[in-house]
Design an enzyme around this catalytic site. Structure first.
Site, PDB file in Angstrom:
ATOM      1  N   SER A 108      10.224  10.668 -49.020  1.00  0.00           N
ATOM      2  CA  SER A 108      11.333  11.624 -48.989  1.00  0.00           C
ATOM      3  C   SER A 108      11.054  12.794 -48.053  1.00  0.00           C
ATOM      4  CB  SER A 108      11.624  12.141 -50.402  1.00  0.00           C
ATOM      5  OG  SER A 108      10.458  12.682 -50.996  1.00  0.00           O
ATOM      6  N   ASP A 109       9.772  13.117 -47.830  1.00  0.00           N
ATOM      7  CA  ASP A 109       9.443  14.189 -46.892  1.00  0.00           C
ATOM      8  C   ASP A 109       9.802  13.787 -45.460  1.00  0.00           C
ATOM      9  OD1 ASP A 109       7.432  12.233 -46.993  1.00  0.00           O
ATOM     10  OD2 ASP A 109       5.865  13.626 -46.414  1.00  0.00           O
ATOM     11  N   THR A 184     -23.903  20.897 -35.124  1.00  0.00           N
ATOM     12  CA  THR A 184     -23.134  19.959 -35.938  1.00  0.00           C
ATOM     13  C   THR A 184     -21.703  20.432 -36.153  1.00  0.00           C
ATOM     14  OG1 THR A 184     -25.137  19.254 -37.095  1.00  0.00           O
ATOM     15  CG2 THR A 184     -23.035  18.753 -38.154  1.00  0.00           C
TER      16      THR A 184
END
Length: 256
Positions: A108-109, A184
């Site tokens: 529905s989004d 990292t």
């Protein structure tokens, strides 16, 4: 005054619409373990904090991609506000002239995004929604949803790396200036954020190649502002786009 609710996998967004604008928008972390009492207390406290009377809400529309919470939230809101809740779905979609091939399958989004984009531009549009999933919804000027592409969202990809590996931490979503990671954290940001920039650019390029006419490109979602190099690709960045679509569907359903 209308209340629009968008239940996503990461957040539940409540939007209050009044006098032709969104006056309030609140995000609550999605937790399928919680019940009506928990969510009801939270929403009641928000209404109290911002001076909104419970009986001031006229219409309520709800979109959900989290089935376990659909009934929980709709039931809570109906009891709290004493009003019917219109849940987005096939019965609502039938009230609009939008052709949807998989009416019982599509989120529905995504329908709300397509409706809002077409309502704004009245032509071919591509909606890029930066949420838990990164979605690309293309709507034509007929109007019809031509197709959808789905990829993992930014946070989803980052979280997958940090939880599936022993030495990769969860890092901030900040776009680095270089793909040459010096540590990292920088390496993760370069790989995911710059990588996603390329992904979105390629999807926009391919969509335009496959369409017979030019299209508008609209960005929405909580993370739509993170990838700043992409901003030149968008005709509009609208954080309220999904809420706008739900509200439009709600009004069309109530006017039937």
């Amino acid at each position: 005054m209308d209340l629009v609710i968008d239940i996503g996998n990461t957040n539940i967004v409540y939007g209050i619409y009044d006098q032709n604008r969104w006056v309030h928008q609140w995000r609550v972390e999605t937790d399928i373990q919680q019940d009506e009492l928990y969510y009801g207390m939270h929403l009641r406290s928000l209404f109290l904090e911002y001076g909104i009377k419970l009986n001031a809400i006229q219409y309520i529309g709800l979109s959900s991609v989290v089935p376990p919470l659909t009934e929980v939230i709709s039931g809570m809101v109906a009891k709290l506000l004493g009003s019917d809740v219109v849940v987005m779905g096939p019965e609502v979609y039938k009230c609009i002239p939008l052709h949807i091939e998989n009416i019982y399958e599509i989120g529905s989004d995504l329908v709300a995004n397509a409706v809002a984009a077409f309502t704004k531009f009245q032509q071919h549009c591509l909606v890029v929604d930066f949420g838990t999933a990164l979605t690309f919804t293309t709507v034509s000027d007929e109007p019809a949803i031509l197709g959808v592409a789905i990829a993992p969202g930014l946070k989803t990809a980052m979280r997958a790396l940090s939880t599936s590996t022993a030495k990769l931490p969860d890092v901030e979503l900040e776009l680095p200036s270089s793909v040459l990671g010096r540590n990292t954290e920088h390496a993760l940001q370069a790989g995911v954020l710059i990588g996603f920039t390329g992904l979105v650019e390629k999807m926009i390029e391919r969509t335009r190649q496959e369409l017979p006419v030019a299209c508008k490109v609209v960005a929405t979602g909580g993370l739509s502002s993170v990838l700043t190099p992409l901003h030149q690709q968008f005709d509009l960045i609208d954080p309220h786009l999904t809420l706008e679509g739900i509200r439009y569907l709600l009004l069309q359903y109530n006017a039937r």
